[in-house]
Design a protein around this motif. Structure first.
Motif, PDB file in Angstrom:
ATOM      1  N   ALA A  37       0.866  -1.177   0.000  1.00  0.00           N
ATOM      2  CA  ALA A  37       0.000   0.000   0.000  1.00  0.00           C
ATOM      3  C   ALA A  37       0.902   1.226   0.000  1.00  0.00           C
ATOM      4  CB  ALA A  37      -0.924   0.010   1.216  1.00  0.00           C
ATOM      5  N   ILE A  38       0.493   2.221  -0.754  1.00  0.00           N
ATOM      6  CA  ILE A  38       1.273   3.439  -0.908  1.00  0.00           C
ATOM      7  C   ILE A  38       0.596   4.543  -0.120  1.00  0.00           C
ATOM      8  CG2 ILE A  38       2.232   5.078  -2.578  1.00  0.00           C
ATOM      9  CD1 ILE A  38       1.388   2.704  -4.661  1.00  0.00           C
ATOM     10  N   ILE A  39       1.343   5.167   0.782  1.00  0.00           N
ATOM     11  CA  ILE A  39       0.822   6.279   1.572  1.00  0.00           C
ATOM     12  C   ILE A  39       1.512   7.555   1.110  1.00  0.00           C
ATOM     13  CG2 ILE A  39       0.664   7.295   3.877  1.00  0.00           C
ATOM     14  CD1 ILE A  39       0.584   4.469   5.014  1.00  0.00           C
ATOM     15  N   ASP A  40       0.723   8.542   0.777  1.00  0.00           N
ATOM     16  CA  ASP A  40       1.271   9.821   0.335  1.00  0.00           C
ATOM     17  C   ASP A  40       0.633  10.930   1.164  1.00  0.00           C
ATOM     18  OD1 ASP A  40       2.910  11.407  -1.461  1.00  0.00           O
ATOM     19  OD2 ASP A  40       1.033  12.086  -2.368  1.00  0.00           O
ATOM     20  N   ASP A  41       1.449  11.567   1.995  1.00  0.00           N
ATOM     21  CA  ASP A  41       0.977  12.655   2.869  1.00  0.00           C
ATOM     22  C   ASP A  41      -0.278  12.281   3.651  1.00  0.00           C
ATOM     23  OD1 ASP A  41       3.050  14.393   2.320  1.00  0.00           O
ATOM     24  OD2 ASP A  41       2.041  15.304   0.613  1.00  0.00           O
ATOM     25  N   GLY A  42      -0.241  11.103   4.273  1.00  0.00           N
ATOM     26  CA  GLY A  42      -1.302  10.700   5.173  1.00  0.00           C
ATOM     27  C   GLY A  42      -2.493  10.040   4.521  1.00  0.00           C
ATOM     28  N   ARG A  43      -2.445   9.786   3.221  1.00  0.00           N
ATOM     29  CA  ARG A  43      -3.548   9.125   2.534  1.00  0.00           C
ATOM     30  C   ARG A  43      -3.049   7.889   1.798  1.00  0.00           C
ATOM     31  NH1 ARG A  43      -8.306  11.923   1.895  1.00  0.00           N
ATOM     32  NH2 ARG A  43      -8.305  14.094   2.604  1.00  0.00           N
ATOM     33  N   VAL A  44      -3.842   6.813   1.863  1.00  0.00           N
ATOM     34  CA  VAL A  44      -3.526   5.623   1.100  1.00  0.00           C
ATOM     35  C   VAL A  44      -3.962   5.856  -0.346  1.00  0.00           C
ATOM     36  CG1 VAL A  44      -3.921   3.154   0.819  1.00  0.00           C
ATOM     37  CG2 VAL A  44      -3.803   4.139   3.108  1.00  0.00           C
ATOM     38  N   VAL A  45      -3.016   5.681  -1.263  1.00  0.00           N
ATOM     39  CA  VAL A  45      -3.317   5.857  -2.682  1.00  0.00           C
ATOM     40  C   VAL A  45      -4.097   4.632  -3.157  1.00  0.00           C
ATOM     41  CG1 VAL A  45      -2.343   6.157  -4.994  1.00  0.00           C
ATOM     42  CG2 VAL A  45      -1.233   7.232  -3.007  1.00  0.00           C
ATOM     43  N   HIS A  79      -9.310   1.816  -9.431  1.00  0.00           N
ATOM     44  CA  HIS A  79     -10.341   0.852  -9.046  1.00  0.00           C
ATOM     45  C   HIS A  79     -10.196   0.372  -7.606  1.00  0.00           C
ATOM     46  CE1 HIS A  79      -9.802   0.607 -13.449  1.00  0.00           C
ATOM     47  NE2 HIS A  79     -11.113   0.536 -13.460  1.00  0.00           N
ATOM     48  N   GLY A  80      -9.293   1.011  -6.851  1.00  0.00           N
ATOM     49  CA  GLY A  80      -9.093   0.633  -5.456  1.00  0.00           C
ATOM     50  C   GLY A  80      -8.098  -0.482  -5.248  1.00  0.00           C
ATOM     51  N   TYR A  81      -7.318  -0.825  -6.291  1.00  0.00           N
ATOM     52  CA  TYR A  81      -6.416  -1.981  -6.205  1.00  0.00           C
ATOM     53  C   TYR A  81      -4.935  -1.587  -6.213  1.00  0.00           C
ATOM     54  CZ  TYR A  81     -10.709  -4.324  -7.813  1.00  0.00           C
ATOM     55  OH  TYR A  81     -11.995  -4.770  -7.959  1.00  0.00           O
ATOM     56  N   SER A  82      -4.633  -0.321  -6.051  1.00  0.00           N
ATOM     57  CA  SER A  82      -3.246   0.132  -6.101  1.00  0.00           C
ATOM     58  C   SER A  82      -2.389  -0.578  -5.050  1.00  0.00           C
ATOM     59  CB  SER A  82      -3.200   1.639  -5.859  1.00  0.00           C
ATOM     60  OG  SER A  82      -1.889   2.116  -5.848  1.00  0.00           O
ATOM     61  N   GLY A  83      -1.129  -0.833  -5.397  1.00  0.00           N
ATOM     62  CA  GLY A  83      -0.185  -1.388  -4.436  1.00  0.00           C
ATOM     63  C   GLY A  83       0.012  -2.888  -4.502  1.00  0.00           C
ATOM     64  N   GLU A  84      -0.572  -3.570  -5.482  1.00  0.00           N
ATOM     65  CA  GLU A  84      -0.461  -5.034  -5.553  1.00  0.00           C
ATOM     66  C   GLU A  84       0.912  -5.468  -6.086  1.00  0.00           C
ATOM     67  OE1 GLU A  84      -2.232  -7.522  -4.564  1.00  0.00           O
ATOM     68  OE2 GLU A  84      -3.976  -6.445  -3.811  1.00  0.00           O
ATOM     69  N   ILE A  85       1.945  -5.115  -5.326  1.00  0.00           N
ATOM     70  CA  ILE A  85       3.314  -5.406  -5.775  1.00  0.00           C
ATOM     71  C   ILE A  85       3.642  -6.893  -5.706  1.00  0.00           C
ATOM     72  CG2 ILE A  85       4.175  -3.118  -5.148  1.00  0.00           C
ATOM     73  CD1 ILE A  85       5.337  -4.333  -2.617  1.00  0.00           C
ATOM     74  N   GLY A  86       2.867  -7.669  -4.968  1.00  0.00           N
ATOM     75  CA  GLY A  86       3.137  -9.099  -4.856  1.00  0.00           C
ATOM     76  C   GLY A  86       3.007  -9.834  -6.175  1.00  0.00           C
ATOM     77  N   HIS A  87       2.289  -9.214  -7.134  1.00  0.00           N
ATOM     78  CA  HIS A  87       2.073  -9.866  -8.420  1.00  0.00           C
ATOM     79  C   HIS A  87       3.027  -9.374  -9.502  1.00  0.00           C
ATOM     80  CE1 HIS A  87      -1.467 -11.882  -6.870  1.00  0.00           C
ATOM     81  NE2 HIS A  87      -1.822 -10.731  -6.323  1.00  0.00           N
ATOM     82  N   THR A  88       3.993  -8.520  -9.116  1.00  0.00           N
ATOM     83  CA  THR A  88       5.025  -8.127 -10.070  1.00  0.00           C
ATOM     84  C   THR A  88       5.990  -9.286 -10.291  1.00  0.00           C
ATOM     85  OG1 THR A  88       6.394  -7.187  -8.296  1.00  0.00           O
ATOM     86  CG2 THR A  88       4.879  -5.694  -9.425  1.00  0.00           C
TER      87      THR A  88
END
Length: 385
Positions: free
Chosen positions: A224-232, A236-245
């Motif tokens: 999950a990516i946090i930018d200035d206190g907010r989760v990006v 579609h709400g699926y950002s951050g799925e680095i496990g599938h890279t």
């Protein structure tokens, strides 16, 4: 709600938000930070004190300025409670959280062989929650709701779109749990990495500044990516799925989560053993040739995946959570050296640390999603509180 009541409600919420991360402030300091009069703060404090959400202490607030000592105001730990649960193929974890983010009670139990049966697991979750609350019957009336974290893609309506390890697709988990829960409870279902990130945000003021990547190291790997206190969230709400890279490490090319998630250690774990227990076994067995070899290839896989994430996202900090994060302190120097060696010239090496909540981070974060609703400001367009 009339305008005066709405303004009083908004001011009370704004006061509460200043105390969200466990701070203690005087009324004068709250007034200064919010730019409000002391009389207005006094009205807001009455709302919060009557609701049992804050307490006042004779001790001087550590953030008070010089002069007459101020009465310290802080969150009342017993003002509200929140249930969180995390679903995995090996274990179900449930926690009861107080308003100060303390874990009051905890249950961990094996998921069992029917983890693919989403309906069965939803019934199991309700049973676990009931037993968790039965351990603390006096607190049940103060429970605000339940948050559930799942290792997979979760839609904005709380349905599990795709959970590969659980083999669930398009299951309306939030709707099912809402239908079987008390009518006044909030029910939220979210991705486990999002939940973990939410735990960091709820408990740490520093998490609200700058760019941070949180990486959940569990059965799989989530981010999950946090930018200035907010989760990006992404489109579609699926950002951050680095496990599938896709990662190449140790002569293998596979997804990041297959090379550095718990699947990597499956042959060393006992049948059905919770990942957290397996990690403790690995730590106790360092020096064993097979364990050391597995850790060596894990280091390569984790380093390669983190390098990809750094090149893509350029985070200022990386926070590692979940049960496998317990391995990081033993191999941190090797991982950092490997990352530095692979980084493109010009990229800064981010700070890497282990999350404060350990293996229960996703369950705690799921509970914290319900806790967040107490600090949310009303939607003035819809007059939603």
């Amino acid at each position: 709600m009339n305008t005066t009541s709405l303004l009083r409600h908004i001011n009370a919420r704004r006061c509460l938000r200043l105390l969200q991360n466990g701070r203690q402030l005087s009324r004068a300091e709250i007034a200064r930070q919010l730019g409000l009069t002391r009389a207005t703060i006094g009205n807001a404090m009455r709302v919060l004190l009557d609701a049992g959400l804050v307490v006042e202490s004779a001790e001087m607030s550590p953030e008070s300025r010089k002069g007459r000592p101020g009465v310290g105001v802080s969150l009342n730990p017993s003002g509200a409670y929140f249930v969180g649960a995390d679903v995995g193929t090996r274990s179900l974890t449930g926690v009861l959280l107080d308003l100060q983010m303390n874990v009051v009670s905890r249950i961990v139990e094996p998921t069992g062989p029917r983890y693919r049966d989403a309906e069965h697991i939803s019934v199991r979750l309700l049973s676990l929650i009931e037993r968790l609350l039965n351990k603390n019957p006096a607190l049940q009336d103060k429970v605000e709701g339940i948050g559930i974290s799942v290792p997979g893609l979760v839609g904005r309506d709380g349905s599990v779109v795709h959970a590969p390890f659980l083999e669930w697709r398009n299951y309306p988990l939030q709707a099912e749990l809402t239908a079987r829960s008390p009518a006044d409870w909030s029910v939220m279902v979210c991705n486990d990495a999002f939940a973990f990130a939410n735990a960091e945000l709820a408990a740490s003021a520093t998490a609200k500044a700058g760019s941070m990547l949180v990486v959940l190291l569990a059965e799989g790997i989530g981010g999950a990516i946090i930018d200035d206190g907010r989760v990006v969230m992404g489109g579609h709400g699926y950002s951050g799925e680095i496990g599938h890279t896709i990662v190449s490490a140790g002569g293998r090319v596979d997804t990041f989560e297959m090379l550095a998630g718990a699947k990597h250690f499956t042959r060393l774990f006992e049948e059905g053993q919770p990942v957290a227990d397996g990690v403790q076994m690995l730590l106790a067995s360092i020096g064993n040739k097979e364990v050391d070899a597995a850790l060596g290839t894990w280091v390569s896989g984790l380093s390669a995946g983190l390098v990809n994430a750094i090149h893509l996202l350029d985070p200022g900090r990386i926070v590692l959570g979940g049960p496998l994060a317990g391995l990081y302190p033993k191999v941190s120097r090797r991982i950092q050296a490997d990352i530095k060696r692979r980084l493109l010239a010009g990229f800064a090496m981010p700070e890497i640390r282990v999350a404060q909540f350990g293996a229960d981070g996703a369950a705690i974060g799921a509970a914290a999603t319900i806790r967040d609703t107490l600090f949310a400001l009303p939607d003035l367009e819809t007059n939603t509180l």
